[in-house]
Design an enzyme around this catalytic site. Structure first.
Site, PDB file in Angstrom:
ATOM      1  N   LYS A 150     -36.956  39.323  47.933  1.00 54.36           N
ATOM      2  CA  LYS A 150     -36.792  40.632  48.580  1.00 54.36           C
ATOM      3  C   LYS A 150     -35.362  40.809  49.079  1.00 54.36           C
ATOM      4  O   LYS A 150     -34.759  41.875  48.938  1.00 54.36           O
ATOM      5  CB  LYS A 150     -37.806  40.762  49.739  1.00 54.36           C
ATOM      6  CG  LYS A 150     -39.233  40.914  49.232  1.00 54.36           C
ATOM      7  CD  LYS A 150     -40.299  40.681  50.287  1.00 54.36           C
ATOM      8  CE  LYS A 150     -41.681  40.713  49.627  1.00 54.36           C
ATOM      9  NZ  LYS A 150     -42.780  40.335  50.535  1.00 54.36           N
TER      10      LYS A 150
ATOM     11  N   GLN B 276     -43.848  38.818  56.605  1.00 54.48           N
ATOM     12  CA  GLN B 276     -44.370  38.179  55.402  1.00 54.48           C
ATOM     13  C   GLN B 276     -45.740  37.554  55.680  1.00 54.48           C
ATOM     14  O   GLN B 276     -45.898  36.789  56.622  1.00 54.48           O
ATOM     15  CB  GLN B 276     -43.385  37.104  54.901  1.00 54.48           C
ATOM     16  CG  GLN B 276     -43.780  36.459  53.604  1.00 54.48           C
ATOM     17  CD  GLN B 276     -43.864  37.451  52.426  1.00 54.48           C
ATOM     18  OE1 GLN B 276     -42.966  38.258  52.230  1.00 54.48           O
ATOM     19  NE2 GLN B 276     -44.947  37.390  51.671  1.00 54.48           N
TER      20      GLN B 276
ATOM     21  N   ASP C 203     -44.549  48.064  54.782  1.00 55.81           N
ATOM     22  CA  ASP C 203     -45.640  47.377  54.081  1.00 55.81           C
ATOM     23  C   ASP C 203     -46.906  48.240  54.031  1.00 55.81           C
ATOM     24  O   ASP C 203     -47.843  47.926  53.295  1.00 55.81           O
ATOM     25  CB  ASP C 203     -45.960  46.061  54.810  1.00 55.81           C
ATOM     26  CG  ASP C 203     -45.710  44.850  53.929  1.00 55.81           C
ATOM     27  OD1 ASP C 203     -45.541  45.032  52.718  1.00 55.81           O
ATOM     28  OD2 ASP C 203     -45.686  43.727  54.468  1.00 55.81           O
TER      29      ASP C 203
END
Ligand code: NDP
Length: 292
Positions: free
Chosen positions: A49, A93, A116
């Site tokens: 990322k 994450q 997200d």
């Protein structure tokens, strides 16, 4: 059978985003990546990322709290990022190490920075067909792959295997939306589903998000179906330098000959997830500017 090349589609999107970010005046978009602990898969996802952000011109800030961080300390860290006007998007994450409560952390992220798409507000907006929020990256990537492969879901039977918050549920909602490219008839299956193969065999479009290596076999697939394999499973392989190889939730050798279109693993849905994260970050940056 034809392969859906996720790498190629993701590259196209990344190039589009790069051109867009280059045209932006002033502060560039900024993504905070929070990784707790050293889970090897998480390390590699966050690195990827970070690398893609750099390629596009998005600033990334990697924050690495120790595995011993408490729930309260992590929530304070998230609040700090929520209040930081130079941060547009926040990604925590997953999976978070135990005993951290992942859902509570997802809900702590400001909905305006929730790139997200796991916050209650953004999932609610998705259920309401409201475009103003953030759609989680893997489901958004699947829809983009289908659209760019000219697969129109209208009237098709879309079978999703898996009902997680991260993949199964949001992709089912997206496929169900009454809009161009979607408007599918959606069935969601899970570990309590009876006679799963009888249902998957009805799928015009089969989306496998199970987390079990090579679970979907050729006898479970209708000839001509479009098969999207979301799974990323590490299986031991002593012949590899790393000692493992990646495999999907679909048994590629038996399913590929029956499918009209299929995503490989790796190189299918995975790269799209990262591309959609970047798209969401650019959107968050635009929203922050609009709200000033
Ligand atoms: P979860 O473990 O959260 O969910 C798995 C789902 O599969 C659950 O709903 C579970 O049912 C269902 N399931 C498990 N076993 C069976 C079975 N025997 N029959 C039918 N359904 C079953 O996984 P995720 O959704 O987070 O991830 C799924 C896969 O996708 C994983 O391989 C993951 O690594 C991968 N992934 C890939 C991404 C990418 O970028 N390509 C991003 C995110 C995930 P129940 O709810 O009843 O337990």
């Amino acid at each position: 059978m034809a392969l859906i090349d996720g790498n190629q589609v993701a590259e196209t999107i990344i190039a589009e985003l790069k051109a867009h970010v280059a045209s932006l005046k002033g502060r560039k978009p900024c993504l905070a990546l929070v990784r707790v602990g050293d889970d090897p898969a998480s390390v590699s996802y966050v690195r990827k990322k970070e690398k893609t952000a750099a390629e596009i011109g998005v600033e990334s800030r990697v924050i690495l709290p120790p595995v011993t961080i408490s729930q309260g300390e992590l929530e304070i860290l998230i609040e700090g990022l929520n209040g930081d006007p130079t941060v547009d998007g926040i990604l925590v994450q997953s999976p978070l190490p135990k005993p951290l409560n992942e859902l509570a952390i997802f809900r702590r992220v400001s909905p305006d920075k929730d790139v997200d798409g796991f916050h209650t507000v953004n999932l609610g907006k998705l259920a309401q067909d409201d475009d103003s929020g953030f759609v989680s990256c893997t489901p958004a990537g699947i829809m983009e792959l289908l659209a760019r492969s000219k697969v129109d879901l209208a009237g098709k039977h879309v079978v999703v295997v898996g009902r997680s918050l991260i993949v199964g549920k949001p992709v089912a909602l997206l496929a169900l939306q009454k809009r161009a490219g979607a408007n599918g008839t959606v069935t969601v299956c899970h570990s309590g589903t009876r006679d799963l193969p009888a249902i998957t065999r009805q799928a015009d479009v089969l989306i496998a998000a199970i987390g079990r290596p090579e679970f979907v076999t050729g006898d479970m697939v209708k000839p001509g179906a479009v098969v999207i394999d979301v799974g990323i499973n590490r299986v031991t392989d002593p012949s590899r330098k790393t000692g493992y190889r990646l495999t999907g939730d679909v048994h590629f050798p038996s399913v590929e000959p029956k499918a009209s279109l299929i995503t490989p693993v790796p190189g299918g849905v995975g790269p799209m997830t990262v591309a959609m994260l970047m798209r969401n970050t650019v959107k968050a940056h635009a929203l922050a500017h609009a709200n000033r």
